[in-house]
Design a protein around this motif. Structure first.
Motif, mmCIF file in Angstrom:
data_model
loop_
_atom_site.group_PDB
_atom_site.id
_atom_site.type_symbol
_atom_site.label_atom_id
_atom_site.label_comp_id
_atom_site.label_asym_id
_atom_site.label_seq_id
_atom_site.Cartn_x
_atom_site.Cartn_y
_atom_site.Cartn_z
ATOM 1 N N UNK A 29 -2.155 -40.124 -42.025
ATOM 2 C CA UNK A 29 -3.060 -39.740 -43.117
ATOM 3 C C UNK A 29 -4.023 -38.644 -42.666
ATOM 4 N N UNK A 30 -4.551 -38.765 -41.466
ATOM 5 C CA UNK A 30 -5.485 -37.752 -40.952
ATOM 6 C C UNK A 30 -4.789 -36.400 -40.788
ATOM 7 N N UNK A 86 16.565 -29.084 -39.946
ATOM 8 C CA UNK A 86 15.697 -29.072 -38.757
ATOM 9 C C UNK A 86 16.009 -30.229 -37.812
ATOM 10 N N UNK A 87 17.116 -30.923 -38.059
ATOM 11 C CA UNK A 87 17.576 -32.020 -37.206
ATOM 12 C C UNK A 87 16.529 -33.125 -37.082
ATOM 13 N N UNK A 88 15.904 -33.466 -38.195
ATOM 14 C CA UNK A 88 14.940 -34.559 -38.200
ATOM 15 C C UNK A 88 15.644 -35.900 -38.164
ATOM 16 N N UNK A 89 15.002 -36.885 -37.535
ATOM 17 C CA UNK A 89 15.569 -38.234 -37.492
ATOM 18 C C UNK A 89 14.701 -39.230 -38.243
ATOM 19 N N UNK A 90 13.509 -38.818 -38.645
ATOM 20 C CA UNK A 90 12.619 -39.675 -39.405
ATOM 21 C C UNK A 90 11.773 -38.840 -40.339
ATOM 22 N N UNK A 91 11.323 -39.465 -41.419
ATOM 23 C CA UNK A 91 10.467 -38.766 -42.374
ATOM 24 C C UNK A 91 9.322 -39.670 -42.805
ATOM 25 N N UNK A 92 8.225 -39.029 -43.158
ATOM 26 C CA UNK A 92 7.098 -39.705 -43.786
ATOM 27 C C UNK A 92 6.796 -38.944 -45.071
ATOM 28 N N UNK A 93 6.898 -39.646 -46.183
ATOM 29 C CA UNK A 93 6.604 -39.054 -47.484
ATOM 30 C C UNK A 93 5.103 -39.095 -47.721
ATOM 31 N N UNK A 94 4.608 -38.173 -48.504
ATOM 32 C CA UNK A 94 3.193 -38.206 -48.868
ATOM 33 C C UNK A 94 2.981 -37.471 -50.177
ATOM 34 N N UNK A 95 2.029 -37.970 -50.922
ATOM 35 C CA UNK A 95 1.567 -37.256 -52.104
ATOM 36 C C UNK A 95 0.129 -37.689 -52.367
ATOM 37 N N UNK A 129 5.303 -43.968 -46.599
ATOM 38 C CA UNK A 129 4.948 -43.137 -47.745
ATOM 39 C C UNK A 129 3.439 -43.294 -47.896
ATOM 40 N N UNK A 130 2.726 -42.208 -47.714
ATOM 41 C CA UNK A 130 1.271 -42.197 -47.749
ATOM 42 C C UNK A 130 0.794 -41.585 -49.065
ATOM 43 N N UNK A 131 -0.114 -42.290 -49.733
ATOM 44 C CA UNK A 131 -0.781 -41.737 -50.913
ATOM 45 C C UNK A 131 -2.198 -41.379 -50.483
ATOM 46 N N UNK A 132 -2.589 -40.137 -50.696
ATOM 47 C CA UNK A 132 -3.918 -39.662 -50.316
ATOM 48 C C UNK A 132 -4.815 -39.510 -51.534
ATOM 49 N N UNK A 138 -6.566 -43.474 -47.971
ATOM 50 C CA UNK A 138 -5.121 -43.477 -48.162
ATOM 51 C C UNK A 138 -4.565 -44.875 -48.393
ATOM 52 N N UNK A 139 -3.339 -44.900 -48.882
ATOM 53 C CA UNK A 139 -2.548 -46.112 -49.063
ATOM 54 C C UNK A 139 -1.251 -45.893 -48.296
ATOM 55 N N UNK A 140 -0.823 -46.886 -47.528
ATOM 56 C CA UNK A 140 0.403 -46.788 -46.745
ATOM 57 C C UNK A 140 1.405 -47.834 -47.218
#
Length: 147
Positions: A29-30, A86-95, A129-132, A138-140
């Motif tokens: 979140x930061x 970009x050969x990513x292996x993990x993702x974190x969504x945010x909005x 998935x982070x909501x800012x 934030x909400x995780x």
């Protein structure tokens, strides 16, 4: 017969040891909040994705879309096309929620599940998935046990 040719390339411009390491939702979140446009965070929704390597280091943060005051469109094909490139292996969504309401909507839950399922097929982990809110709170989804 002529056909188009596709060339995939990836140029790493920052050494991986300099990529930020994520160890929880507070870090995420930061990191995201500091890179959010503070002039628009209370105006309209923006959807971003942090792309990580296997060591939970952030390779990139991509703004996938921005929408109106109550929603942003997420194209799952575009999201995973970028992650794979970009050969990513993990993702974190945010909005962000311009209203400062941190409770996820039904649409937030549905797109999160859709992306989680698509990622599972590709062996790409959805970590959170982070909501800012405009004030940085934030909400995780991960902290709340939704993922």
């Amino acid at each position: 017969m002529k056909v188009n040719e596709i060339k995939v390339s990836y140029k790493q411009r920052i050494p991986s040891r300099q990529w930020p390491k994520i160890s929880g939702s507070q870090d995420t979140a930061a990191l995201l909040y500091e890179r959010w446009d503070q002039d628009t965070i209370a105006l309209y929704e923006t959807f971003k994705v942090a792309i990580l390597n296997n060591g939970n280091r952030v390779k990139a943060i991509i703004e996938l879309s921005h929408g109106g005051m109550t929603g942003a469109i997420v194209d799952v094909r575009l999201l995973f096309g970028i992650v794979l490139k970009v050969a990513g292996t993990g993702i974190i969504l945010s909005h962000n929620h311009p209203s400062a309401t941190l409770t996820p909507s039904q649409a937030d839950r549905q797109i999160t599940e859709k992306i989680r399922k698509a990622g599972a097929i590709l062996d790409i982990r959805l970590l959170d998935h982070i909501i800012l809110a405009p004030d940085g709170s934030h909400y995780s989804f991960a902290d709340e046990g939704i993922l």
